[in-house]
Every structure is written in C-alpha cells, then in structure tokens.
Write a protein that holds these residues in place. Structure first.
Motif, PDB file in Angstrom:
ATOM      1  N   VAL A  23     -58.580 -26.483  39.289  1.00 22.38           N
ATOM      2  CA  VAL A  23     -59.475 -26.430  40.448  1.00 22.38           C
ATOM      3  C   VAL A  23     -60.859 -26.942  40.054  1.00 22.38           C
ATOM      4  CG1 VAL A  23     -60.716 -24.845  41.993  1.00 22.38           C
ATOM      5  CG2 VAL A  23     -58.241 -24.639  41.715  1.00 22.38           C
TER       6      VAL A  23
ATOM      7  N   TYR B  72     -63.224 -29.808  41.623  1.00 16.62           N
ATOM      8  CA  TYR B  72     -64.604 -29.491  41.978  1.00 16.62           C
ATOM      9  C   TYR B  72     -65.545 -30.550  41.386  1.00 16.62           C
ATOM     10  CZ  TYR B  72     -69.102 -27.040  41.945  1.00 16.62           C
ATOM     11  OH  TYR B  72     -70.428 -26.716  42.093  1.00 16.62           O
TER      12      TYR B  72
ATOM     13  N   ALA C  84     -63.450 -24.541  50.678  1.00 17.98           N
ATOM     14  CA  ALA C  84     -62.930 -25.898  50.466  1.00 17.98           C
ATOM     15  C   ALA C  84     -62.427 -26.487  51.785  1.00 17.98           C
ATOM     16  CB  ALA C  84     -61.818 -25.877  49.418  1.00 17.98           C
TER      17      ALA C  84
ATOM     18  N   ILE D  71     -58.729 -28.676  46.087  1.00 20.48           N
ATOM     19  CA  ILE D  71     -59.276 -27.362  45.729  1.00 20.48           C
ATOM     20  C   ILE D  71     -58.635 -26.289  46.603  1.00 20.48           C
ATOM     21  CG2 ILE D  71     -61.343 -25.903  45.755  1.00 20.48           C
ATOM     22  CD1 ILE D  71     -62.929 -28.510  45.039  1.00 20.48           C
TER      23      ILE D  71
END
Length: 188
Positions: A65, A69, A108, A91
């Motif tokens: 993740v 990001y 997200a 995400i």
C-alpha cells in the motif's frame, strides 16, 4: 481460501501497476521509488542528496500500500489526475485486505472519485494521516521514511505526508510551491 486468493490478486495488481508505472526508468525496485518527484533517477546518489534509501515497512500488505501511496504522491506533485486515480484505486484494494484499514480505504476512494486535482489533494491529507499512523504502528523492516509537513496546505490549516526522500516534494501544491514544507519526523 477466498481471502487468500483476493489478497494474492490485489498484490499482483498493485505490483503490476508499480512495474508498469516505472517502465521507462533505468533502475527499478519494488521496495521504494528511487526517483525524486522531478522524475530524475538518483538511485546511485547518496541518501543525503535527497534520494530514497531502500525502505520497507514490516507488514507486507502495508508495504505494498505504501508503494502505491508513493506513486499517488508523485502523481499529485506532477498534477496528474489520472495517475492519482489509478494509485488511489490500488490503495483502496490493498486497504480492503488489511485489518483496521477501513478509513484508509475510504480516503483512497475519495481520491479515486475526485473530479479534479485540488479535490484529490484535499483528500490526500486524511489518507496521509491514516497511513502515517499505520506505518508507525507496523514499524520499518529496513530503511526509513520521512514525515513531511506543509503549513500552507489546505488553506493554511497545514497537512502531512510520507516521503521516501529527505528532499521536500510537496504533493499539496505541485510545481506551484514544490519545495514548500519541512521534514518533521523520521520513521525508522
């Protein structure tokens, strides 16, 4: 079994995106982005020169993740609405596989559904705050990440983000105020 298959699928999708997103770069790494947000490859430069050292969060799903990001942050720095949506979708998919990450997934989803870059940047603050908390809780397996802060973001309310480089590359303003901000904390 169903959860394992979904987890594997989500990770494969995220890793495919990372690989596709870096197709033109000389050096690739799954663990961190070796380029600064100007697009220049600094993989062989010293860490003090603003490059990313190999940083990996202890939790594998959270690490995947974080990689998305990082792509999202870079897309916001470059004011790339479409790339930001793709990273935000990844995400969201990754957050669905994690425990206690519902808020991260919802943030997200807001970014993925945003109609303009400014709306994405506003939602990025909540996502960043949630991710900072999760990364601190999980800890680092190797390397370090940096918590940066821009006091002018969100109409002077201020906002944080995580970066793999010491050099400031502000996702809240992009090229308007690329270097606005300061390093507030190092996560080791």
């Amino acid at each position: 079994m169903k959860t394992q298959i979904l987890t594997a699928f989500a990770l494969m999708a995220m890793l495919t995106f990372v690989a596709c997103g870096n197709a033109g770069e000389k050096e690739k790494t799954v663990q961190t982005d070796s380029t600064d947000h100007s697009g220049q490859d600094h993989a062989k430069a010293a860490p003090a020169a603003g490059t990313a050292t190999v940083a990996q969060v202890k939790d594998d799903l959270l690490n995947a993740v974080y990689q998305q990001y990082s792509s999202l942050s870079k897309a916001l720095v470059e004011s790339d609405l479409a790339r930001a949506k793709i990273a935000a979708n990844a995400i969201e998919a990754g957050a669905k596989e994690m425990k206690n990450a519902d808020a991260l997934g919802k943030s997200a989803a807001k970014i993925a559904g945003a109609k303009d870059i400014e709306s994405q940047r506003a939602a990025f603050s909540d996502l960043s705050n949630q991710l900072i908390g999760l990364v601190k809780k999980a800890g680092m397996g190797s390397g370090e990440l940096y918590v940066d802060y821009c006091p002018m973001a969100l109409n002077d309310k201020g906002a944080y983000w995580i970066s793999g480089i010491k050099e400031i590359r502000n996702p809240y303003f992009g090229d308007k105020m690329l270097n606005c901000g300061e390093l507030k904390e190092t996560i080791q």
